[in-house]
Scaffold this motif. Structure first.
Motif, short mmCIF file in Angstrom:
data_model
loop_
_atom_site.label_atom_id
_atom_site.label_comp_id
_atom_site.label_asym_id
_atom_site.label_seq_id
_atom_site.Cartn_x
_atom_site.Cartn_y
_atom_site.Cartn_z
N VAL A 21 -13.77 23.98 -53.33
CA VAL A 21 -12.72 24.67 -52.60
C VAL A 21 -12.39 25.97 -53.30
CG1 VAL A 21 -10.30 24.55 -51.92
CG2 VAL A 21 -11.75 22.55 -51.68
N GLY A 22 -12.21 27.01 -52.52
CA GLY A 22 -11.89 28.32 -53.08
C GLY A 22 -13.07 29.24 -53.20
N ASP A 23 -14.26 28.74 -52.87
CA ASP A 23 -15.46 29.58 -52.99
C ASP A 23 -15.38 30.81 -52.09
OD1 ASP A 23 -16.72 28.24 -54.98
OD2 ASP A 23 -18.50 27.70 -53.83
N SER B 207 -9.40 30.62 -61.06
CA SER B 207 -9.06 29.27 -61.52
C SER B 207 -8.49 28.43 -60.38
CB SER B 207 -8.03 29.35 -62.65
OG SER B 207 -6.79 29.83 -62.14
N GLU B 208 -8.39 27.12 -60.61
CA GLU B 208 -7.80 26.23 -59.61
C GLU B 208 -6.34 26.61 -59.36
OE1 GLU B 208 -9.28 23.96 -57.73
OE2 GLU B 208 -11.17 24.58 -58.65
N GLU B 209 -5.65 27.03 -60.42
CA GLU B 209 -4.26 27.42 -60.28
C GLU B 209 -4.14 28.66 -59.40
OE1 GLU B 209 -5.76 26.70 -63.12
OE2 GLU B 209 -4.77 24.80 -63.59
N GLY C 129 -9.90 22.90 -47.72
CA GLY C 129 -10.64 21.67 -47.48
C GLY C 129 -10.83 20.80 -48.71
N ASP C 130 -11.34 19.62 -48.46
CA ASP C 130 -11.66 18.64 -49.50
C ASP C 130 -13.14 18.80 -49.86
OD1 ASP C 130 -12.20 16.47 -51.09
OD2 ASP C 130 -11.47 14.97 -49.66
N PRO C 131 -13.45 19.05 -51.13
CA PRO C 131 -14.86 19.21 -51.53
C PRO C 131 -15.73 18.01 -51.15
CG PRO C 131 -13.41 19.86 -53.31
CD PRO C 131 -12.55 19.23 -52.27
N GLU C 132 -15.13 16.82 -51.10
CA GLU C 132 -15.89 15.62 -50.72
C GLU C 132 -16.35 15.72 -49.27
OE1 GLU C 132 -16.84 13.05 -52.61
OE2 GLU C 132 -16.03 14.14 -54.32
N LEU D 246 -13.82 29.26 -37.39
CA LEU D 246 -12.46 29.47 -37.89
C LEU D 246 -12.00 28.23 -38.66
CD1 LEU D 246 -10.70 31.27 -34.90
CD2 LEU D 246 -11.29 32.25 -37.13
N ARG D 247 -12.36 27.06 -38.15
CA ARG D 247 -12.05 25.83 -38.88
C ARG D 247 -12.76 25.82 -40.23
NH1 ARG D 247 -8.01 23.16 -38.37
NH2 ARG D 247 -8.32 22.80 -36.13
N ASP D 248 -13.99 26.31 -40.25
CA ASP D 248 -14.76 26.39 -41.48
C ASP D 248 -14.06 27.31 -42.49
OD1 ASP D 248 -17.39 25.50 -42.65
OD2 ASP D 248 -17.63 27.66 -42.91
N ASP D 249 -13.49 28.41 -41.99
CA ASP D 249 -12.75 29.33 -42.87
C ASP D 249 -11.54 28.64 -43.50
OD1 ASP D 249 -14.54 31.33 -42.22
OD2 ASP D 249 -13.21 32.31 -40.77
N LEU D 250 -10.85 27.84 -42.70
CA LEU D 250 -9.71 27.09 -43.23
C LEU D 250 -10.16 26.09 -44.29
CD1 LEU D 250 -7.63 26.37 -40.00
CD2 LEU D 250 -6.97 27.86 -41.88
#
Length: 362
Positions: free
Chosen positions: A261-263, A299-301, A252-255, A243-247
């Motif tokens: 993020v958003g995949d 998109s990121e937006e 999350g931070d890609p780093e 569940l944390r992984d889903d969040l």
């Protein structure tokens, strides 16, 4: 043996095992060596969460000798296979901040000037590499059983049964995950959450925490009561971890995550987070979120907008509440392990791992 020392030994065993397979593949053809080199980076380094949990089960059951190191290698090879195949299925270009296996094969195709479809070559190479890793995981598990026998450890048949059950359930869970992306959406929130939890449990949670600790205990000859007790305490941790992984897949931070993020949104994942967002938003916001799911060009937006919808709907808060409840459940079930005679040292380390996994610091 301290956890750091154990992890170092598992890393060395994975490297040695794959180096042997490298020579084996090279003897067939030097051109096929990328099949094994694609796996080396996936098994090199890292926190070795699953081997660490297997070691706790092993020690709780009084295990001795090196068989648990072999088991750790088997679990890492199984994990590598799951990651390679998962990235193909999800069309993920990166894994832990590096190119995914199928992207590596696409790069090989381009750099070598091969003819034909580069994408198909990449997918094929990754599938075959993952298949090899799955087969080698079974070979490493056989080594673990043989080592335990050599050291005079009377392993329980539950170890092999659970190891093979893990294969069946993870592959089935992976299919259910793909199915959720294309089947008719659930009609109610409770149905959507139940579907999502089923995918989460069988695709990832059980093999992330429950099965490693059970296999470790059973390999050391632990009783069924000990194995079942550890399973009950470990599964909620695996579910909270996922569940944390889903969040993190959305917020999350890609780093940190090693993936854009958003995949999860672009792949159309029907997670619990998404279920709450769809059913607790206004009709307009719910429709907007539904239209974003599965759009590879998001998109990121648009990702930011999806985050806002999920936050405003209380979806993030609800998932955090579920994580807390699962963690409390695991803590409560740990009391059964005390009554089964599990040492304070093992329980303390299990508590530490639980905290790291739930907070995603491991």
């Amino acid at each position: 043996m301290k956890r750091e020392e154990f992890i170092s030994e598992v890393n060395a065993r994975c490297a040695g095992f794959l180096q042997d397979r490298h020579a084996e593949i090279n003897a067939v053809s030097e051109h096929a060596v990328p099949l094994v080199t694609a796996l080396m980076s996936l098994t090199r380094g890292g926190k070795k969460m699953r081997p660490a949990l297997a070691r706790l089960g092993w020690e709780a059951a009084g295990g001795r000798g090196d068989a648990v190191v072999e088991l750790g290698a088997a679990l890492e090879l199984f994990q590598a296979a799951a990651l390679v195949h998962d990235d193909v299925i999800d069309r993920s270009a990166t894994r832990r901040g590096l190119p995914s296996a199928h992207i590596r094969f696409e790069q090989l195709h381009r750099e070598s000037g091969f003819s034909g479809d580069r994408g198909h070559f990449g997918t094929t190479g990754a599938i075959l590499s993952g298949d090899l890793s799955l087969a080698w995981a079974s070979e490493a598990f056989f080594h673990a059983q043989s080592t335990a026998l050599r050291d005079g450890v009377a392993s329980s048949p539950l170890a092999a049964r659970t190891f093979h059950q893990m294969h069946t359930e993870v592959i089935t869970g992976q299919y259910l995950d793909v199915l959720e992306e294309v089947r008719t959406p659930a009609g109610t929130e409770s149905e959507a959450v139940a579907r999502a939890r089923g995918v989460l449990r069988y695709k990832a949670a059980k093999y992330s925490t429950e099965y490693p600790v059970v296999i470790g205990a059973a390999l050391a000859g632990g009783s069924d009561e000990l194995c079942h007790g550890f399973a009950a305490a470990a599964l909620p941790v695996g579910e909270a971890f996922q569940l944390r992984d889903d969040l993190l897949g959305v917020f999350g931070d890609p780093e940190t995550t090693g993936k854009p993020v958003g995949d999860d949104l672009r792949e159309g994942k029907r997670t619990e987070l998404i279920a709450y967002g769809l059913f607790r938003s206004s009709p307009a916001a719910s429709q907007e979120l539904a239209q974003m799911l599965g759009d590879p060009a998001l998109s990121e937006e648009q990702v930011d907008r999806a985050r806002a919808i999920l936050t405003e709907a209380g979806a993030v808060e609800e998932v955090e509440r579920s994580i807390e409840e699962l963690t409390d459940d695991s803590i409560a079930r740990t009391q059964d392990l005390v009554e089964l005679g599990v040492s304070a040292e093992v329980l303390e380390e299990f508590d530490q791992l639980r905290g790291h996994l739930v907070l995603r610091t491991v």
